[in-house]
Structures are given as structure tokens and as C-alpha cells.
Design a protein around this motif. Structure first.
Motif, PDB file in Angstrom:
ATOM      1  N   SER A 259     -78.096  16.642 -33.421  1.00 38.63           N
ATOM      2  CA  SER A 259     -78.460  15.975 -32.229  1.00 38.63           C
ATOM      3  C   SER A 259     -80.350  16.592 -32.186  1.00 38.63           C
ATOM      4  O   SER A 259     -81.072  16.080 -31.510  1.00 38.63           O
ATOM      5  N   ASP A 260     -80.159  17.899 -32.419  1.00 37.49           N
ATOM      6  CA  ASP A 260     -81.594  18.515 -32.366  1.00 37.49           C
ATOM      7  C   ASP A 260     -82.730  17.729 -33.024  1.00 37.49           C
ATOM      8  O   ASP A 260     -83.733  17.506 -32.814  1.00 37.49           O
ATOM      9  N   VAL A 261     -82.117  17.277 -34.359  1.00 37.71           N
ATOM     10  CA  VAL A 261     -83.033  16.387 -35.391  1.00 37.71           C
ATOM     11  C   VAL A 261     -83.186  15.073 -34.746  1.00 37.71           C
ATOM     12  O   VAL A 261     -84.344  14.648 -34.837  1.00 37.71           O
TER      13      VAL A 261
ATOM     14  N   ILE B 186     -83.449  14.374 -31.587  1.00 34.60           N
ATOM     15  CA  ILE B 186     -84.336  14.527 -30.426  1.00 34.60           C
ATOM     16  C   ILE B 186     -85.779  14.694 -30.941  1.00 34.60           C
ATOM     17  O   ILE B 186     -86.664  14.370 -30.450  1.00 34.60           O
ATOM     18  N   GLN B 187     -85.888  15.175 -32.144  1.00 35.94           N
ATOM     19  CA  GLN B 187     -87.382  15.474 -32.638  1.00 35.94           C
ATOM     20  C   GLN B 187     -87.723  14.379 -33.077  1.00 35.94           C
ATOM     21  O   GLN B 187     -89.015  14.110 -32.878  1.00 35.94           O
ATOM     22  N   LYS B 188     -86.796  13.445 -33.632  1.00 32.95           N
ATOM     23  CA  LYS B 188     -87.282  12.145 -34.052  1.00 32.95           C
ATOM     24  C   LYS B 188     -87.695  11.220 -32.845  1.00 32.95           C
ATOM     25  O   LYS B 188     -88.776  10.325 -33.008  1.00 32.95           O
TER      26      LYS B 188
ATOM     27  N   PRO C 179     -76.982  14.212 -25.474  1.00 32.98           N
ATOM     28  CA  PRO C 179     -77.166  14.701 -26.793  1.00 32.98           C
ATOM     29  C   PRO C 179     -75.901  14.268 -27.474  1.00 32.98           C
ATOM     30  O   PRO C 179     -75.782  14.767 -29.097  1.00 32.98           O
ATOM     31  N   THR C 180     -74.723  14.072 -27.409  1.00 31.20           N
ATOM     32  CA  THR C 180     -73.739  13.529 -27.877  1.00 31.20           C
ATOM     33  C   THR C 180     -73.421  12.131 -28.292  1.00 31.20           C
ATOM     34  O   THR C 180     -73.647  11.357 -27.265  1.00 31.20           O
TER      35      THR C 180
ATOM     36  N   GLU D  25     -89.027  12.152 -30.126  1.00 26.85           N
ATOM     37  CA  GLU D  25     -90.138  12.947 -29.628  1.00 26.85           C
ATOM     38  C   GLU D  25     -91.398  12.449 -30.297  1.00 26.85           C
ATOM     39  O   GLU D  25     -92.440  12.322 -29.775  1.00 26.85           O
TER      40      GLU D  25
ATOM     41  N   ARG E 110     -92.330  14.377 -24.654  1.00 25.16           N
ATOM     42  CA  ARG E 110     -91.160  15.294 -24.737  1.00 25.16           C
ATOM     43  C   ARG E 110     -90.068  14.219 -24.312  1.00 25.16           C
ATOM     44  O   ARG E 110     -90.300  13.356 -23.390  1.00 25.16           O
TER      45      ARG E 110
ATOM     46  N   TYR F  45     -77.013   7.058 -29.228  1.00 20.02           N
ATOM     47  CA  TYR F  45     -76.903   8.147 -27.785  1.00 20.02           C
ATOM     48  C   TYR F  45     -77.168   7.068 -26.924  1.00 20.02           C
ATOM     49  O   TYR F  45     -77.625   6.258 -27.131  1.00 20.02           O
TER      50      TYR F  45
ATOM     51  N   THR G  36     -87.668  14.658 -22.071  1.00 12.70           N
ATOM     52  CA  THR G  36     -87.629  14.821 -20.685  1.00 12.70           C
ATOM     53  C   THR G  36     -88.759  13.791 -20.028  1.00 12.70           C
ATOM     54  O   THR G  36     -88.344  13.559 -18.625  1.00 12.70           O
TER      55      THR G  36
END
Length: 229
Positions: free
Chosen positions: A1-3, A5-7, A25-26, A9, A15, A37, A17
């Protein structure tokens, strides 16, 4: 999920947000090529956010190359006629590489929805948010309803409780069947493209016997000659 979110952004240039009021994120769906998502836009609209897996094109290219060797091995050993697997290899490569192109999928989805609105009141596709989408990220209207798989399962099992519950929501299997045949024929013989992966998970049924096609990663078209024939 972190990856993911980076994609997202990188795709939007801001950002997460700032783009979404809420982002879960799930993932609600995870396939070999992408994860999906859910999020809420600032205006409150619920969307599905499809994010391509990192470096999947390299992995896919290697897999296709290995598969190509395996398919050609019987040809090299003269077990089957030379060139017999070529069409399969070419078509599989084209189809899978198309599914990696979210810009193409976004255009296909919007085009199908636009043309369907001209013809039918009961066939559509999700709205695409082009300003938030890119090669790696696809943001679309979140479609709620009954998956066709659930309707088929209820019919196969003769599950009267589920069928009565669906009937109360104005969902009739016979009408859905008729409308699907009409929409398939329209896509193949009249429209500029047809949905080439219409399995039960990619078709959502809504009250009023409305049919929503999702996941336009794989589409096709018939030539004018074939349409006339």
C-alpha cells in the motif's frame, strides 16, 4: 500500500491527502497486474483507484518470453507443425501488454460509456476521472450493485431466498439475460469496440436491471467487413 500511495502521488503531483478526503490503504481487490483501492474525493464522491504493480511490465515480459520458449519447444522437436503456436503467442502478448496501459483502458471505458448512452438506458460503464489518472493509476467511479456471479449462483442453486431478495430490488434474471445478449451483439456488431473480458466478476447488476461493465483492460473490435458478414 505504501508503494501504491507513492505511485498515486507521483501520478497526481500532490499529496494523497490533497487529492482524496479519505483513502483506504487496504485494497478491495488484488490481481497479478494491479490492486484496487477505494477513496472519497473532496466532493464526497466514492471512487475506485486501480494501481499498477511496480515493475510488473518487466516480470510479465520475462514470463511471456519463457512461455514462448515452452510453446515453441514442441515445434522445434517436430512434435507439432512449425508456427502452430505463433498466433497464440502474439495474441497473448498483445492482450496482456494492453492490460498494462491504463491510459488506453481509461479511453476504452469512457468511449464505451458514451456510445452505450446513445443506444441504451440500461447499459453503461464507470465514469473515469482523467485528471487523476495516468499510465500507472486509474481513478474511476465506484460501482455498487450485485455481481453477475452472485445472480448466476442463485439461479444455478435455485436459491429462492436470494432470488426473491433480488426481485425486491427490481433485478430479474430473464431481463438481465436478454439485455446482456443485446449489449453483446451491439458491442460486437455496431459499436466501435466490445468488452473482451466479460466474465461474471466484470459485470455489475443494479436495480432496474441495469448492467454496468467494468475493467476495460481487454477490448476488441470487429472490422467493417466482419460486421457486414
Amino acid at each position: 500500500s505504501d508503494v501504491a500511495i507513492q505511485k498515486i502521488e507521483r501520478s497526481t503531483g500532490e499529496r494523497i491527502t490533497q487529492t482524496f478526503a479519505v483513502f483506504d490503504p487496504t485494497p478491495i481487490g488484488a490481481g497479478s497486474l494491479a490492486c484496487v483501492y477505494t477513496a472519497l474525493l473532496k466532493n464526497g464522491e466514492k471512487v475506485a483507484v486501480k494501481v499498477r504493480r511496480p515493475d510488473i511490465e518487466l516480470t510479465l515480459a520475462a514470463d511471456l518470453r519463457a512461455l514462448g520458449w515452452l510453446l515453441q519447444l514442441p515445434e522445434w522437436l517436430s512434435i507439432i507443425r512449425g508456427g502452430m503456436t505463433k498466433n497464440l503467442r502474439v495474441e497473448l502478448h498483445r492482450m496482456l501488454m494492453e492490460e498494462l496501459d491504463f491510459n488506453r483502458e481509461a479511453r476504452y471505458t469512457a468511449l464505451f460509456a458514451r456510445e452505450a448512452r446513445k443506444k441504451y438506458q440500461y447499459v453503461t460503464a464507470p465514469k473515469v476521472y482523467f485528471e487523476l489518472s495516468s499510465q500507472d493509476v486509474l481513478v474511476m467511479e465506484f460501482i455498487s450493485g450485485v455481481a453477475l456471479a452472485e445472480l448466476l449462483g442463485a439461479c444455478d442453486r435455485n436459491d429462492t431466498v436470494t432470488l426473491e431478495r433480488l426481485a425486491a430490488r427490481d433485478i430479474d434474471p430473464k431481463i438481465i439475460a436478454e439485455r446482456m445478449v443485446m449489449s453483446f451483439n451491439w458491442g460486437m456488431l455496431e459499436n466501435v469496440l466490445f468488452h473482451a473480458d466479460p466474465h461474471p466478476a466484470n459485470i455489475i447488476i443494479q436495480p432496474g436491471n441495469k448492467i454496468v461493465y467494468i475493467d476495460f483492460g481487454s477490448c476488441g473490435h470487429m472490422s467493417s467487413r466482419h460486421k457486414r458478414l
